[in-house]
Design a protein around this motif. Structure first.
Motif, PDB file in Angstrom:
ATOM      1  N   MET A   1      10.086  -0.814   8.742  1.00  0.00           N
ATOM      2  CA  MET A   1       9.412  -0.768   9.761  1.00  0.00           C
ATOM      3  C   MET A   1       9.929   0.088  11.077  1.00  0.00           C
ATOM      4  O   MET A   1      10.950   0.205  11.302  1.00  0.00           O
ATOM      5  CB  MET A   1       8.943  -2.164  10.498  1.00  0.00           C
ATOM      6  N   LYS A   2       9.029   1.035  11.585  1.00  0.00           N
ATOM      7  CA  LYS A   2       9.522   2.040  12.619  1.00  0.00           C
ATOM      8  C   LYS A   2       9.788   0.992  13.912  1.00  0.00           C
ATOM      9  O   LYS A   2       9.366  -0.005  14.102  1.00  0.00           O
ATOM     10  CB  LYS A   2       8.293   2.937  12.946  1.00  0.00           C
ATOM     11  N   LYS A   3      10.717   1.686  14.694  1.00  0.00           N
ATOM     12  CA  LYS A   3      11.090   0.945  16.016  1.00  0.00           C
ATOM     13  C   LYS A   3      10.808   2.222  17.071  1.00  0.00           C
ATOM     14  O   LYS A   3      11.380   3.040  17.022  1.00  0.00           O
ATOM     15  CB  LYS A   3      12.628   0.469  15.887  1.00  0.00           C
ATOM     16  N   LEU A   4      10.210   1.460  18.260  1.00  0.00           N
ATOM     17  CA  LEU A   4       9.753   2.478  19.284  1.00  0.00           C
ATOM     18  C   LEU A   4      10.632   1.735  20.427  1.00  0.00           C
ATOM     19  O   LEU A   4      10.574   0.784  20.751  1.00  0.00           O
ATOM     20  CB  LEU A   4       8.406   2.576  19.399  1.00  0.00           C
ATOM     21  N   SER A   5      11.107   2.912  21.246  1.00  0.00           N
ATOM     22  CA  SER A   5      11.522   2.421  22.721  1.00  0.00           C
ATOM     23  C   SER A   5      11.038   3.182  23.718  1.00  0.00           C
ATOM     24  O   SER A   5      10.761   4.324  23.600  1.00  0.00           O
ATOM     25  CB  SER A   5      13.130   2.661  22.507  1.00  0.00           C
ATOM     26  N   TYR A   6      10.773   2.638  24.691  1.00  0.00           N
ATOM     27  CA  TYR A   6      10.052   3.261  25.831  1.00  0.00           C
ATOM     28  C   TYR A   6      11.155   3.017  27.128  1.00  0.00           C
ATOM     29  O   TYR A   6      11.378   1.944  27.648  1.00  0.00           O
ATOM     30  CB  TYR A   6       8.781   2.548  26.429  1.00  0.00           C
ATOM     31  N   VAL A   7      11.685   4.377  27.705  1.00  0.00           N
ATOM     32  CA  VAL A   7      12.845   4.300  28.641  1.00  0.00           C
ATOM     33  C   VAL A   7      12.075   4.644  30.198  1.00  0.00           C
ATOM     34  O   VAL A   7      11.700   5.670  29.917  1.00  0.00           O
ATOM     35  CB  VAL A   7      13.901   5.093  28.393  1.00  0.00           C
ATOM     36  N   GLY A   8      12.042   3.710  31.104  1.00  0.00           N
ATOM     37  CA  GLY A   8      11.598   4.169  32.430  1.00  0.00           C
ATOM     38  C   GLY A   8      10.144   3.358  32.703  1.00  0.00           C
ATOM     39  O   GLY A   8       9.039   4.345  32.229  1.00  0.00           O
ATOM     40  N   LEU A   9      10.218   2.416  33.433  1.00  0.00           N
ATOM     41  CA  LEU A   9       9.195   1.575  33.579  1.00  0.00           C
ATOM     42  C   LEU A   9       8.603   1.554  35.012  1.00  0.00           C
ATOM     43  O   LEU A   9       8.351   0.522  35.496  1.00  0.00           O
ATOM     44  CB  LEU A   9       9.329   0.171  33.225  1.00  0.00           C
ATOM     45  N   GLY A  10       8.655   2.696  35.489  1.00  0.00           N
ATOM     46  CA  GLY A  10       8.131   2.929  36.771  1.00  0.00           C
ATOM     47  C   GLY A  10       6.584   2.926  37.219  1.00  0.00           C
ATOM     48  O   GLY A  10       6.001   2.366  36.369  1.00  0.00           O
TER      49      GLY A  10
ATOM     50  N   ASP B   1      13.445   4.860  15.849  1.00  0.00           N
ATOM     51  CA  ASP B   1      12.954   6.047  15.310  1.00  0.00           C
ATOM     52  C   ASP B   1      12.347   7.023  16.335  1.00  0.00           C
ATOM     53  O   ASP B   1      12.391   8.242  16.288  1.00  0.00           O
ATOM     54  CB  ASP B   1      11.918   5.878  14.383  1.00  0.00           C
ATOM     55  N   TYR B   2      11.598   6.516  17.246  1.00  0.00           N
ATOM     56  CA  TYR B   2      10.953   7.503  18.535  1.00  0.00           C
ATOM     57  C   TYR B   2      11.577   6.602  19.721  1.00  0.00           C
ATOM     58  O   TYR B   2      11.113   5.550  20.027  1.00  0.00           O
ATOM     59  CB  TYR B   2       9.529   7.435  18.260  1.00  0.00           C
ATOM     60  N   ILE B   3      12.144   7.492  20.551  1.00  0.00           N
ATOM     61  CA  ILE B   3      12.359   7.189  21.829  1.00  0.00           C
ATOM     62  C   ILE B   3      11.511   7.846  23.197  1.00  0.00           C
ATOM     63  O   ILE B   3      11.484   9.208  23.092  1.00  0.00           O
ATOM     64  CB  ILE B   3      13.894   7.492  22.267  1.00  0.00           C
ATOM     65  N   PHE B   4      10.811   7.055  23.728  1.00  0.00           N
ATOM     66  CA  PHE B   4       9.734   7.665  24.640  1.00  0.00           C
ATOM     67  C   PHE B   4      10.385   7.393  26.114  1.00  0.00           C
ATOM     68  O   PHE B   4      11.128   6.394  26.481  1.00  0.00           O
ATOM     69  CB  PHE B   4       8.593   6.824  24.774  1.00  0.00           C
TER      70      PHE B   4
END
Length: 302
Positions: A1-10, A62-65
């Motif tokens: 399963m892919k893992k996605l991270s989102y950095v910066g929650l402004g 896998d993907y870092i936003f």
């Protein structure tokens, strides 16, 4: 399963990340929210989403936003001493929603390419409300095959998701759009005080500029705020000027003359010198109000 991270929650990142997180329920990927602000992280925890203040926990994604305030911070997060580039493996993908310069995006992409890490510059356009309801415009630059990999994720956050070309193309598109908007703001900010000085009613003049052939998104959105004397910070005049600086840097490098943009920059410079840096960009109308000794306001304005 892919893992996605989102950095910066402004201001913009929060809504975008929350919309992306909702897709976790499909069972196709796992989601991680990353920010230093424990208060905003708590909102994700309350909805059952994983969150952390340690960006290191995102490095196996896998993907870092990313959605960060400026180029300096993006470069530090990606290329700095403890940057992602030193911890990611070939094939991992960084998708940057931050508004940075065209040349800066190309520099970061080239550094990532040396490590076989994929980098997409995907700046966004739209107000905070659009980030919350997932209807932003997203302009993307980088490898088209990588764009196609992340398109379904981008669709969670934007109603208009466009592939614009190679690395830097997303930022160049955003810069051109912002400069066109800035030119429109400067035009009515200069001309409305002239009309009022020569006897026109500011509200009627505003109605014409919002509906007739001279209308624009800028006039429709900001003239009502001028008439109300509302210059609160949304997208500050100082930040708007930085967009034009980035564009001017490209024009200088390419030896391309743009007289209208150059003139608009001078209008913004006058407003900056007058101390309006932290107000919304239409605050430049005050420069011409002071020059002509008029006020472009509603009749009942106090």
């Amino acid at each position: 399963m892919k893992k996605l991270s989102y950095v910066g929650l402004g201001v913009m990142g929060y809504g975008m990340a929350m919309n992306l997180a909702k897709g976790e329920k499909s069972g196709k990927y796992k989601f991680l929210a990353v920010d230093r602000d424990e208060h905003v992280l708590q909102k994700f925890k309350e909805k059952g989403y994983q969150s952390t203040n340690d960006i290191g926990e995102a490095t196996d994604s896998d993907y870092i936003f990313l959605c960060l305030p400026n180029l300096e911070i993006v470069k530090d997060v990606v290329l700095g001493e403890n940057g992602l580039i030193h911890k990611l493996k070939p094939g991992q993908v960084i998708v940057d929603f931050s508004t940075i310069s065209y040349l800066g995006a190309i520099e970061i992409a080239e550094k990532c390419k040396e490590k076989n890490i994929e980098f997409l510059d995907c700046p966004i356009s739209g107000q905070q409300s659009k980030s919350l309801d997932g209807t932003l415009s997203i302009m993307c630059g980088g490898k088209e095959e990588v764009f196609n990999q992340v398109k379904s994720y981008l669709d969670c956050m934007g109603s208009q998701v466009l592939y614009m070309g190679d690395n830097g193309a997303g930022q160049l598109t955003k810069m051109i759009n912002n400069c066109a908007l800035n030119i429109c703001v400067a035009s009515f900010s200069e001309l409305m005080p002239v009309g009022v000085k020569l006897g026109l009613n500011p509200e009627k003049l505003g109605d014409v500029l919002m509906t007739a052939t001279g209308s624009s998104f800028a006039s429709q959105t900001l003239i009502p705020k001028v008439l109300e004397g509302n210059f609160e910070h949304g997208f500050s005049l100082g930040r708007a000027y930085k967009d034009m600086e980035s564009m001017f840097e490209v024009l200088t490098k390419s030896e391309i003359p743009l007289p209208t943009l150059s003139g608009t920059m001078q209008s913004y410079q006058m407003a900056l010198q007058k101390g309006y840096r932290d107000e919304y960009k239409h605050a430049m109308v005050k420069v011409y109000e002071e020059l002509l000794d008029v006020k472009v306001r509603k009749a009942n304005y106090n």
